[in-house]
Each structure stands twice: as C-alpha cells, then as structure tokens.
Motif scaffolding. Structure first.
Motif, PDB file in Angstrom:
ATOM      1  N   GLU A 290       0.844  -1.190   0.000  1.00 26.63           N
ATOM      2  CA  GLU A 290       0.000   0.000   0.000  1.00 26.63           C
ATOM      3  C   GLU A 290       0.881   1.241   0.000  1.00 26.63           C
TER       4      GLU A 290
ATOM      5  N   GLU B 214       1.006   5.762  -1.238  1.00 27.29           N
ATOM      6  CA  GLU B 214       0.244   6.962  -1.550  1.00 27.29           C
ATOM      7  C   GLU B 214       0.947   7.703  -2.674  1.00 27.29           C
TER       8      GLU B 214
ATOM      9  N   ARG C 265      -4.630   7.142  -2.240  1.00 28.46           N
ATOM     10  CA  ARG C 265      -4.280   5.795  -1.791  1.00 28.46           C
ATOM     11  C   ARG C 265      -4.192   4.862  -2.993  1.00 28.46           C
TER      12      ARG C 265
ATOM     13  N   HIS D  41      -2.213   0.869  -4.432  1.00 25.73           N
ATOM     14  CA  HIS D  41      -1.458  -0.339  -4.118  1.00 25.73           C
ATOM     15  C   HIS D  41      -0.488  -0.600  -5.258  1.00 25.73           C
TER      16      HIS D  41
END
Length: 333
Positions: free
Chosen positions: A78, A80, A85, A87
């Motif tokens: 994960e 940013e 956000r 992945h």
C-alpha cells in the motif's frame, strides 16, 4: 420477464430456453449454473442503491482478491501517490525487457464500491510481469464526477516523473473501464502525453446510453440489475455523474474526438449487460481511425475474468497481458 437458471447453466425466459453454447468449457457450465454473488445480507437488497451494499460487496471482492493472490503470487504494497491511496502490485520477477514498464489499474464497482480491490491488478501483474499501480480513487455518491478522474490524473501525472508515457498503460473493468476512457480524454484536454495503450473491459464510452443489451437484460432481470440506467432514481451512474452532462465528451468519450485515442483492447461477453456499450465504443474508435481490438466471449457474463479458474478467464487474462506487452514494448515502432 422473470428468468431462472437451470442446473446445466441454461436460462429459462417464460416458456423459452437459452442453452449454454457447445463451445463453453465444463468449468464455465458449472459457473453459469451458480448465482454470480453470495446471497446479500439484506432481503430488500434489490431495492437498495448499490452503494448501500458497499460493505458486503467489498468483502466479496476482497475474498476474490485473496484467491487471486493464491493463484497469481505477487507482492502487494500500500502506497500513496499524489495524495491518493494506491497499491503497488509487483511480479516476483521482472524480465529485463520489461524494466521501466508499468500499468495503472482503475478498479470496477459501479463508481460507488470497490475500494482497495486488486482482482484486476494481481492477475495482470503476474501474467505480464509488469508492476501495476491500482488506484483507490474516491467513490460516489460522496465524491461524484470528476473526483475519480481527478485522482487518476493526479496519479498518472506523478507516474510521468518516473516513466515515459510510452512505458505506461491504463486499464479497468466495468466502472474502471469507463474511467479509463474519461481519464484519457482529460489527459488529451490538458495537453498531457497519452499512455502507450489502454484496456476498456466490459465498459464503453457512453454513460448516457448503455445500448441494446443493457435495456434487454434489465427488462429480463437477467444480470441486468448490475446496471441501472442514468434516469433511474437509485442509479449508480446517476450518483456518479452528480449533475454532469452524460453527453459531455469528457464524461462520454464517444461524443468527442477519438482520433488520438491510444491503442485500445475491449472485452465483453454475450451474457454481459454492457456488451452493446463495449461493442459500440469499439466501432466508434475504429471509425475515428484509432487502433482498437474487441474480444467477445460466448456465454460469459460481466467481468468473467474475475472467476480465475475458468479457462475462459485464463484466456482473457492472457489476451490482456499480451496486448499490453505488445504496445508497451514498442509496437508503434
């Protein structure tokens, strides 16, 4: 007209019967005889807006994503990017000829669900041996258009700091497929370099008119309840648009200039309510002179490649991976 599914996967419409075609795999026959989702927890689910079922569907999608990881081992992190956000889905091995190549995935979920879904990113990262950035864009109705496109463009702009545009592809299924087209139109409008290729899977280029199959399937209640037309009071498309004009080319690319659209792969199935929208967008791209390929799978429903054990799903994922590699490795040359 109500329908029912027989044990062999054929569909009964009143007195009529639609058998499963002979060329469909044995695994697909079993799949077609099974309801596509687990039973919803609310008996009134059919009368609820799609976003009211967000928790239930997201849980189902996570289960499918976990199954994808078992079949297609990759590394998931994960991260940013530009405040969004995401992945990062990385294959365990990246061949030297794939170094620097990357893909952006915009997940499905009717514009109102699917946060964190990796069911499209995991198989492609493993199949193509290319890292995939799965964008967890903002959802309607809390964040209507253009919030999701804003997020996709922000991530793409940052990806350009690390990759040439001809090293990037964008793809998505269902809502993510529509968002792929909208993102490309925004990039074009802002004068940003376009990606090398794109995938518009079980999606089209016109949110105001999903075409013949959507109308027929909705009338029959045969997987058509996945799509509610924009004029329906609890339509997920209506919630996503938030008052935006569906005839605006930024919303529905089919109404704009598609002559510079990057090479596109489109995919659907004959039991997919969005088949007409997909086929119509393919024709529009070809008329504009864009490079576009269309694959339609016999008897397959909406986004059948989520059901990984099907030979038809494996074939679809293979076609996707091959297409992206062909263009990212420089087919234009």
């Amino acid at each position: 007209m109500a329908y029912q599914i027989d044990k062999d996967g054929s569909v009964r419409l009143g007195e009529g019967r639609v058998p499963v075609p002979g060329g469909v795999s044995a695994e697909a026959r079993t799949f077609l005889a099974t309801p596509p989702w687990a039973e919803a927890p609310d008996p009134d689910a059919e009368r609820l807006p799609m976003w009211a079922l967000r928790g239930f569907v997201d849980e189902q999608m996570k289960m499918i994503g976990d199954a994808a990881l078992q079949r297609y081992p990759v590394d998931v992190e994960e991260i940013e990017i530009a405040g969004v956000r995401c992945h990062l889905v990385r294959p365990r091995e990246i061949p030297s000829e794939n170094q620097g190549l990357t893909l952006m995935n915009l997940h499905g979920g009717g514009f109102v669900m699917g946060s964190g879904s990796l069911v499209e990113a995991i198989p492609i990262a493993h199949q193509a041996k290319i890292p995939v950035i799965a964008v967890d864009y903002r959802l309607a109705p809390e964040h209507p258009y253009p919030a999701a496109v804003d997020d996709a463009v922000a991530v793409y702009r940052t990806m350009l700091d690390y990759h040439r545009p001809d090293q990037i592809g964008i793809y998505g299924s269902s809502a993510g497929g529509f968002l792929t087209g909208q993102t490309i139109m925004r990039l074009e409008k802002e004068g940003m370099p376009l990606p090398a290729c794109c995938g518009v899977f079980t999606a089209g280029g016109d949110l105001g008119d999903l075409g013949d199959t959507a109308n027929i399937f909705t009338l029959m209640g045969f997987w058509g309840d996945l799509i509610l037309p924009v004029d329906h009071e609890i339509s997920e498309i209506r919630a996503y648009l938030g008052g935006a004009d569906p005839r605006d080319p930024a919303v529905s690319p089919i109404h704009g200039d598609l002559s510079r659209f990057p090479p596109a792969l489109l995919m659907s199935g004959t039991r997919d309510a969005v088949l007409s929208a997909t086929a119509g967008f393919h024709r529009a791209l070809r008329r504009a002179g864009a490079e576009a390929e269309l694959y339609v799978f016999e008897a397959m429903p909406h986004a059948h490649w989520y059901t990984f054990h099907l030979p038809e799903a494996q074939e679809a994922i293979g076609i996707m991976g091959d297409f992206f590699l062909r263009w990212l490795r420089g087919a234009r040359n």
